[in-house]
Every structure is written in structure tokens, then in C-alpha cells.
Design an enzyme around this catalytic site. Structure first.
Site, PDB file in Angstrom:
ATOM      1  N   ARG A 179       0.795  -1.226   0.000  1.00 31.94           N
ATOM      2  CA  ARG A 179       0.000   0.000   0.000  1.00 31.94           C
ATOM      3  C   ARG A 179       0.827   1.275   0.000  1.00 31.94           C
ATOM      4  O   ARG A 179       0.291   2.353   0.169  1.00 31.94           O
ATOM      5  CB  ARG A 179      -0.977  -0.012   1.175  1.00 31.94           C
ATOM      6  N   THR A 217       2.234  -4.914   4.711  1.00 30.78           N
ATOM      7  CA  THR A 217       1.789  -4.362   3.426  1.00 30.78           C
ATOM      8  C   THR A 217       1.465  -2.869   3.490  1.00 30.78           C
ATOM      9  O   THR A 217       1.282  -2.250   2.454  1.00 30.78           O
ATOM     10  CB  THR A 217       0.513  -5.098   2.951  1.00 30.78           C
ATOM     11  N   SER A 254       1.009  -7.316  10.076  1.00 30.58           N
ATOM     12  CA  SER A 254      -0.140  -7.998   9.485  1.00 30.58           C
ATOM     13  C   SER A 254      -0.115  -9.458   9.922  1.00 30.58           C
ATOM     14  O   SER A 254       0.937  -9.986  10.292  1.00 30.58           O
ATOM     15  CB  SER A 254      -0.074  -7.941   7.956  1.00 30.58           C
ATOM     16  N   GLY A 255      -1.275 -10.105   9.855  1.00 34.91           N
ATOM     17  CA  GLY A 255      -1.325 -11.537  10.160  1.00 34.91           C
ATOM     18  C   GLY A 255      -2.395 -11.914  11.165  1.00 34.91           C
ATOM     19  O   GLY A 255      -2.323 -12.979  11.788  1.00 34.91           O
ATOM     20  N   TRP A 293      -2.535  -3.795  10.810  1.00 34.27           N
ATOM     21  CA  TRP A 293      -2.072  -4.029   9.437  1.00 34.27           C
ATOM     22  C   TRP A 293      -2.268  -2.882   8.478  1.00 34.27           C
ATOM     23  O   TRP A 293      -1.839  -2.971   7.330  1.00 34.27           O
ATOM     24  CB  TRP A 293      -2.689  -5.301   8.879  1.00 34.27           C
ATOM     25  N   ASP A 338     -15.299 -10.401  12.356  1.00 34.22           N
ATOM     26  CA  ASP A 338     -14.106  -9.921  11.656  1.00 34.22           C
ATOM     27  C   ASP A 338     -14.211  -8.446  11.307  1.00 34.22           C
ATOM     28  O   ASP A 338     -13.754  -8.017  10.254  1.00 34.22           O
ATOM     29  CB  ASP A 338     -13.790 -10.755  10.408  1.00 34.22           C
ATOM     30  N   ARG A 360     -15.108  -0.882   9.692  1.00 35.95           N
ATOM     31  CA  ARG A 360     -15.599  -2.095   9.021  1.00 35.95           C
ATOM     32  C   ARG A 360     -17.014  -2.425   9.481  1.00 35.95           C
ATOM     33  O   ARG A 360     -17.818  -2.961   8.719  1.00 35.95           O
ATOM     34  CB  ARG A 360     -14.691  -3.287   9.392  1.00 35.95           C
ATOM     35  N   TRP A 400     -12.876  -0.526  -4.004  1.00 35.85           N
ATOM     36  CA  TRP A 400     -11.702  -1.015  -3.277  1.00 35.85           C
ATOM     37  C   TRP A 400     -10.505  -0.071  -3.434  1.00 35.85           C
ATOM     38  O   TRP A 400      -9.380  -0.408  -3.088  1.00 35.85           O
ATOM     39  CB  TRP A 400     -11.346  -2.442  -3.753  1.00 35.85           C
TER      40      TRP A 400
HETATM   41 CA    CA Z   1      -9.355  -9.646  10.196  1.00 38.01          CA
END
Ligand code: CA
Ligand code: CA
Length: 588
Positions: free
Chosen positions: A130, A174, A189-190, A251, A320, A344, A490
Site C-alpha cells: 500500500r 503491506t 499484518s497476520g 495491518w 471480523d 468495518r 476497493w
Molecule cells: Ca481480520
């Protein structure tokens, strides 16, 4: 050879003259300095607003391509980068951890760096990147094998290359790094692999770690190589040992507000997705079972990494709904210092910039199921029957009841950054209207393996559109206008003083919209889906705009029925640079 001669020789080797240096002052002034773009977000407050108005609603129809640049190779995956513009060059990152330096005048490549990625990397959501960060005479970016790399701006030579963490355990990186006071600040991240999220600050010169702040309670922070303070209070909001693999991946990187000297990072979902393992569902006392500080925003001290404040968007998160989305510093129409973030979970939040205190929240997508609203303290009003049930309570103990949740786990808004216009006082939010079938499953942690304890299928909500760019008045929560798009949005958004809002679509269109009405004033087909982030700058009295085109990211991989719906979209990898030629600037 004495030190002076050595310095001169080094300068000659580096390109014939002493190299220009990007300073902290230049980073702080990035939004106002229209000849360059030095930071992710076009300013560390992440407003993505340009004061340039050479290009405006009257003349945008005369915007024309100047050059295009292919990222080449066989590695045409999602291109989510934001170009940086400095000293006659454009810098972009590409899929598979690549970095390119391009001559701004010609579009010719000057150098390219390809990270040598090992077998066995574990990127969850496409092999994207990114963006980079510039400071001093170096450029910095993170890689899919969880390293931070510093390169010489002019030559692309590696200055240092530091391991962030173990890619075999699921770590990767990223997001664009954030530079504050000579520190390279990044997350990890992860979160789908049961890693533990944290924010680290590295010395920009050497790559040595100055501080580290884990974002899950019970973990110890670090300052100058020594243990500093524990994050939160052990077992205050997490049962047993679950905090040890508690997720909260940081992330998407962070923002910085110079007025309050605060770094803000968001934190991802608590791990695993099956929330019953982290919260038994009994009536909570205080914040027991909330799983701090996952699905939250954290205000951090840039010098020490100490937590100044937190705001949890989704306590005992179970859908999530990562809390990572960017937090934008702005001043509202009444002069109040605010943060805003579009989560989100489908709600748009306004927080007080001084202490992170909750100010307001409104839904920005339709038909949210998991909560009926946000109460006056900022806590969601849960709809208990729309929480996916406990698999341990099912007949076979393996799989819970399936519920339909809105938004889907890819979010009312995902990573793609919104813009704030100082001209209109509105936010321009790239959102998606979709839901998911979701159920919980039994799960135990295993290093390097997906740690979800859930299954899902994403579905569209409406026949004719999923993507929806919305102009939101942060003072009232009113949606002023909406631009609907068949495929999920996106890509990033940018606003300008010329009354324009730029964004791109997976169908390949790069769009300029009227910031007051949402009318499309100009569009250009870039040949592949746009999931990149536009920028604008001024050069020799002319205004330029650039965006990277190249479809990919999480939607084709995880989008379920939506992925099937958009599987005709072609991949790519191209930077497009446009300008308004001088002779057409006043033409109508
Ligand atoms: Ca997630
Ligand atoms: Ca600038």
C-alpha cells in the site's frame, strides 16, 4: 582518505552532487507544499486533500494522460499503492513487494527493487503493498515476508533491511510506514493467524528498534531495548491464555496529528473469529470479555509508544470487523479538533482529537444487523440473536448456527482510504453494501495455520450495486450524496480545492466527481480495476493527477458470491499520469 574527501567521493558515487534531504518539517508541511507528495495520505493526518485548484469542476474535462508505466512481469496482482512525488521522481510500490523509481517528466524507469520473497509467506489477502515513506535520503517499505527495508532514494541501493517478525508464524507487512521525528513507525499484518498486533518505531537511520507497543492486554512493551510497561491489565478483558494469540493486527498503518503529538493506529479483530472462546456471552461486568485492545483505535505517544487513549469500536468482536480503518485528523465547522473513522462494522465515528473521547456515530451503510445503533458512550447496542452462536453448544460441538450479518466481514468500508475536503467540510467514504452468511466452528491455535473458528459466504444485498461512494457531513451524520457502482469499491479517494473528488472502480474507470453533487464530471478507462490511491501535485504551473491501476486485493479471494459476480475483471499493473495542459486550464 580523510572524512571530507570520503564524503565528496560518496556524493559523486551517489549521482554527482550532495543528495537532497527530506526533513521532518517537510513531512509536517506536506499537504500545503503542492509540488510534492511525501507522505501516505498526502499529509500525515490522512485527509487526502489537496489545496490545488488549477484543475477544477469547469476544466476537468480537459484532463489528459501524459504517460503510463507498466509494473511488468508476471506478478500482476492487486495494486493498492499510493504514488509519492519528490525531486523529479515518482515512487510506487507494487504487488509481490516491489518498489519502482520513475522519472516524473518522462515516465521512464530509473530503478526497481524486487524483494526476494522466500517460499512459505502467508499473506492473507493478496500479495499487495500500500505504499512507501520518504525521509532523509531514503525510502522505506514493508514486505510480505515481514521485513522493513530502507533504500537510497537515488540509487535504490539497500541501506538496511530489518526483520519485523517471523513470516512462518503468519506475520507479513503491506501498509505504508509512517515517519515521525526520525522514526519509522509500522504495525504488523497476520491477524488471521493468531499473531499479536503491535506498533514498532525504528530509527530511520539504522533500523534499530526504539520502542514496541503490543496492542493486546497482558503483553509487555519495550523502550530502548528494555521492557517498558504492560499493555492494559492482564486478564482484565481476556479469559485464560487467549490473549497470548489474541490477534489485533495493526495491518493498515497509522496517522499522526502534530497538534496533539499523537500517533493513531487501528487494531484488527481479536483472534480467533469465534468470539465465544474469548467471551462466554454472560452479562459483562464493566468491560470484562471485551478483549482489549482488539478492534480499537489507539492514541500513542510517538516518543515512547505509551498508550494515551483508546476507543474500541467493536467490543467482544465476532464478525471480523477489524478496527484498523484510517483515523483522519480534522477540524469541524465549529472549530473543534476531531478524529473521524469509518469502521468495518458499518458506523462512521467522530472522536475528540485531544483524548479520543467519543463524540458521535452514525451508520454509513444500509441494513446493519449486528447492532441497532451506538449508545451515548460509543458502545454498540448489540442485537444478540445476530451474533453467530457458540459451536460448543451445538449437537456435535463443532458448528454453530448460521446467521446473516451486515456488513460482510470485508466491511462497510475496508482498507481503502476516504478523503476529507477542507472546502466542503465533508468526508468522501468508499463503502460497500453487502452481507454474509456466518457461522462459528471449533478451533485450536496452531502456529502458522489460519486461526478463525468460523465459516462464511459473502453475498450482495442489492441487484444493481455493491460499491457506494458517500459524501458524509461529519457534523450531522447526513449523507449528502451517493455514487453507486456495480462492483465493490476497493480504491482510495482524494478531494481537492478545485471541487473535485477522485476515485477509481474495479471496472477500470478513474473518476472525477463534483464534491457537492456527486455528478461524474470526467472519467478515463485505465484498462484494469483501480484499487490504488490517487494523488495530485503541481509542476511548472500545471496540475497533475496519478493513480495506479491493477485489479486484485481481498475481494477476488474472499468475496464468495460477490467474487463470482466480478470474476470477469482483468488483472493489470499500470501507473497512469494525467495533467491539465496549460493552454486548456481556462478552456470551458
Ligand atoms: Ca481480520
Ligand atoms: Ca507536499
Amino acid at each position: 582518505m580523510n572524512r571530507f574527501v570520503a564524503a565528496v567521493v560518496a556524493a559523486l558515487l551517489a549521482g554527482g552532487s550532495a543528495q537532497a534531504q527530506v526533513t521532518e518539517e517537510m513531512l509536517a508541511n506536506d499537504q500545503a507544499s503542492t509540488g510534492d507528495v511525501l507522505t501516505n495520505g498526502m499529509g500525515r493526518d490522512l485527509q487526502r486533500y489537496s489545496p490545488l485548484d488549477i484543475l477544477n469542476r469547469d476544466n476537468v474535462k480537459n484532463l489528459v494522460p501524459v504517460w503510463a508505466f507498466s509494473l511488468g512481469g508476471e506478478k500482476q496482482r492487486g495494486q493498492e499503492t499510493q504514488p509519492l512525488i519528490y525531486d523529479g521522481m515518482m515512487y510506487i510500490t507494487g504487488s509481490y513487494s516491489r518498489l519502482y523509481a520513475i522519472d516524473l517528466a518522462t515516465g521512464n524507469e530509473v530503478w526497481q527493487y524486487d524483494a526476494r520473497l522466500p517460499e512459505g509467506i502467508l499473506p492473507c489477502c493478496d500479495v499487495i503493498n500500500r505504499g512507501a515513506a520518504i525521509y532523509g535520503d531514503k525510502i522505506y517499505f514493508g514486505t510480505l515476508d515481514a521485513r522493513m527495508v530502507a533504500l537510497n532514494l537515488k540509487t535504490g541501493d539497500v541501506v538496511w533491511n530489518r526483520k519485523i517478525d517471523d513470516y512462518k508464524a503468519g506475520y507479513s507487512y503491506t501498509a505504508a510506514p509512517l515517519i515521525v521525528d526520525g522514526k519509522v513507525i509500522h504495525g504488523v499484518s497476520g491477524g488471521e493467524f493468531g499473531i499479536v498486533g503491535r506498533v514498532d518505531a525504528l530509527d530511520a537511520e539504522t533500523g534499530e528498534r526504539i520502542w514496541s507497543r503490543p496492542v493486546i492486554e497482558g503483553h509487555m512493551g519495550e523502550l530502548n531495548g528494555q521492557p517498558s510497561t504492560m499493555t492494559g491489565t492482564l486478564n482484565a478483558t481476556w479469559p485464560g491464555d487467549m490473549w497470548k494469540t489474541g490477534g489485533g493486527a495493526t495491518w493498515l498503518g497509522g496517522s499522526y496529528d502534530i497538534e496533539t503529538d499523537t500517533i493513531v493506529f487501528g487494531t484488527g479483530n481479536p483472534a480467533p473469529w469465534n468470539s465465544w472462546l474469548r467471551n462466554a456471552g454472560t452479562p459483562t461486568e464493566g468491560n470484562a470479555g471485551d478483549n482489549l485492545y482488539a478492534a480499537s483505535r489507539l492514541g500513542l505517544d510517538p516518543d515512547t509508544g505509551e498508550i494515551k487513549w483508546y476507543f474500541q469500536t467493536t467490543p467482544r468482536e465476532g464478525w471480523d470487523y477489524d478496527g484498523v480503518n484510517e483515523v483522519v485528523a480534522y477540524t469541524d465547522r465549529a472549530g473543534n479538533k476531531r478524529w473521524a473513522t469509518a469502521d468495518r462494522n458499518g458506523f462512521f465515528y467522530v472522536l475528540n482529537r485531544e483524548d479520543g473521547a467519543f463524540v458521535s456515530a452514525v451508520p454509513f451503510v444500509r441494513d446493519i444487523t449486528w447492532a441497532s445503533g451506538i449508545d451515548e458512550t460509543g458502545r454498540p447496542i448489540f442485537v444478540e440473536e445476530n451474533r453467530p452462536s457458540d459451536p460448543a453448544a451445538s449437537a456435535d460441538g463443532q458448528k454453530g448456527e448460521t446467521i446473516f450479518a451486515v456488513p460482510s466481514f470485508l466491511g462497510g468500508k475496508n482498507w481503502m482510504p476516504m478523503a476529507f475536503s477542507q472546502r466542503t467540510g465533508n468526508f468522501y467514504v468508499p463503502s460497500n453494501e453487502w452481507g454474509m452468511d456466518l457461522w462459528n466452528e471449533a478451533i485450536t491455535y496452531k502456529q502458522g495455520a489460519a486461526y478463525l473458528g468460523a465459516g462464511f459466504t459473502i453475498k450482495p444485498l442489492f441487484e444493481d450495486y455493491i460499491g457506494s461512494l458517500k459524501a458524509i457531513d461529519p457534523d450531522t451524520g447526513e449523507i449528502k450524496w451517493e455514487y453507486r457502482n456495480p462492483a465493490p469499491l476497493w480504491g482510495g479517494v482524494m478531494a481537492t480545492a478545485g471541487g473535485l473528488v477522485f476515485t477509481g472502480t474495479p471496472e477500470g474507470l478513474f473518476l472525477a466527481l463534483d464534491d457537492e453533487t456527486g455528478e461524474v464530471l470526467w472519467s478515463f478507462q485505465t484498462g484494469s480495476g483501480i484499487v490504488g490511491q490517487p494523488v495530485t501535485w503541481e509542476q511548472d504551473g500545471e496540475q497533475y493527477v496519478a493513480v495506479v491501476s491493477g485489479w486484485g486485493g481481498a475481494v477476488p479471494l474472499w468475496g464468495g458470491e460477490v467474487a463470482n459476480k466480478v470474476n470477469y475483471l482483468n488483472q493489470g499493473g499500470m501507473v497512469w499520469t494525467f495533467k491539465l495542459p496549460k493552454q486548456l486550464a481556462s478552456a470551458n
